[in-house]
Motif scaffolding. Structure first.
Motif, PDB file in Angstrom:
ATOM      1  N   PRO A  41      68.985  70.332  65.498  1.00 13.12           N
ATOM      2  CA  PRO A  41      67.829  70.650  64.937  1.00 13.12           C
ATOM      3  C   PRO A  41      67.834  71.985  64.208  1.00 13.12           C
ATOM      4  O   PRO A  41      68.362  72.894  64.918  1.00 13.12           O
ATOM      5  CB  PRO A  41      66.705  70.526  66.170  1.00 13.12           C
ATOM      6  CG  PRO A  41      67.531  69.786  67.072  1.00 13.12           C
ATOM      7  CD  PRO A  41      69.115  70.148  66.978  1.00 13.12           C
ATOM      8  N   ASP A  42      67.409  71.979  62.836  1.00 13.77           N
ATOM      9  CA  ASP A  42      67.200  73.201  62.069  1.00 13.77           C
ATOM     10  C   ASP A  42      68.453  73.844  61.617  1.00 13.77           C
ATOM     11  O   ASP A  42      68.792  75.126  61.369  1.00 13.77           O
ATOM     12  CB  ASP A  42      66.407  74.370  63.068  1.00 13.77           C
ATOM     13  CG  ASP A  42      65.148  73.849  63.458  1.00 13.77           C
ATOM     14  OD1 ASP A  42      64.380  74.157  64.424  1.00 13.77           O
ATOM     15  OD2 ASP A  42      64.408  73.315  62.549  1.00 13.77           O
ATOM     16  N   GLN A 121      72.856  60.545  70.165  1.00 15.16           N
ATOM     17  CA  GLN A 121      72.484  61.997  70.492  1.00 15.16           C
ATOM     18  C   GLN A 121      73.275  62.436  71.766  1.00 15.16           C
ATOM     19  O   GLN A 121      73.295  61.691  72.592  1.00 15.16           O
ATOM     20  CB  GLN A 121      70.856  61.770  70.836  1.00 15.16           C
ATOM     21  CG  GLN A 121      70.354  62.834  71.411  1.00 15.16           C
ATOM     22  CD  GLN A 121      70.144  64.042  70.252  1.00 15.16           C
ATOM     23  OE1 GLN A 121      70.101  63.678  69.109  1.00 15.16           O
ATOM     24  NE2 GLN A 121      70.318  65.369  70.741  1.00 15.16           N
TER      25      GLN A 121
END
Length: 126
Positions: A41-42, A121
């Motif tokens: 994320p990010d 994931q």
């Protein structure tokens, strides 16, 4: 139709292990490059490990000594064994096969790869 399916992701505590698999179908993989990428994320997508048809391997410095990439052309499957996992290893892991064009080793740019899986994931908690 080419399909890449990753599996083996999950949630583990720091120091744990996971083994990812990537099965290719509809694609002759023998002699092809393959790579594992991570998208956190990010953060931008980042290559984790690369396998060359000459049996060379590249590992990002952050995973050297902890991750092991192997490929079995015979069953069109690639593996990523991840040991001593750290929270910073968290992200979606994607496998990619075959290069659109050649270039210098190692092919770090994800845009060089033709085929991509949907991702699996990996979450590592501290």
């Amino acid at each position: 139709q080419v399909q890449l399916v990753e599996s083996g992701g999950g949630s583990v505590q720091a120091g744990g292990s996971l083994g990812l698999s990537c099965v290719a179908s509809g694609l002759e993989v023998t002699g092809k490059y393959m790579a594992w990428f991570r998208q956190a994320p990010d953060y931008e997508r980042k290559v984790v490990a690369i396998f060359s048809p000459l049996d060379n391997r590249y590992y990002d410095d952050s995973v050297k000594g902890r991750f092991t990439l192997s490929v079995d052309y015979g069953i069109a499957t690639a593996y990523l064994q991840m040991n001593d996992l750290r929270p910073e290893d968290t992200g979606m892991y994607f496998c990619a096969w075959d290069l659109k064009y050649g270039g210098r080793w190692p092919p770090l740019d994800g845009n060089q790869y033709k085929y991509w899986g949907q991702g699996t994931q990996v979450t590592v908690s501290s």
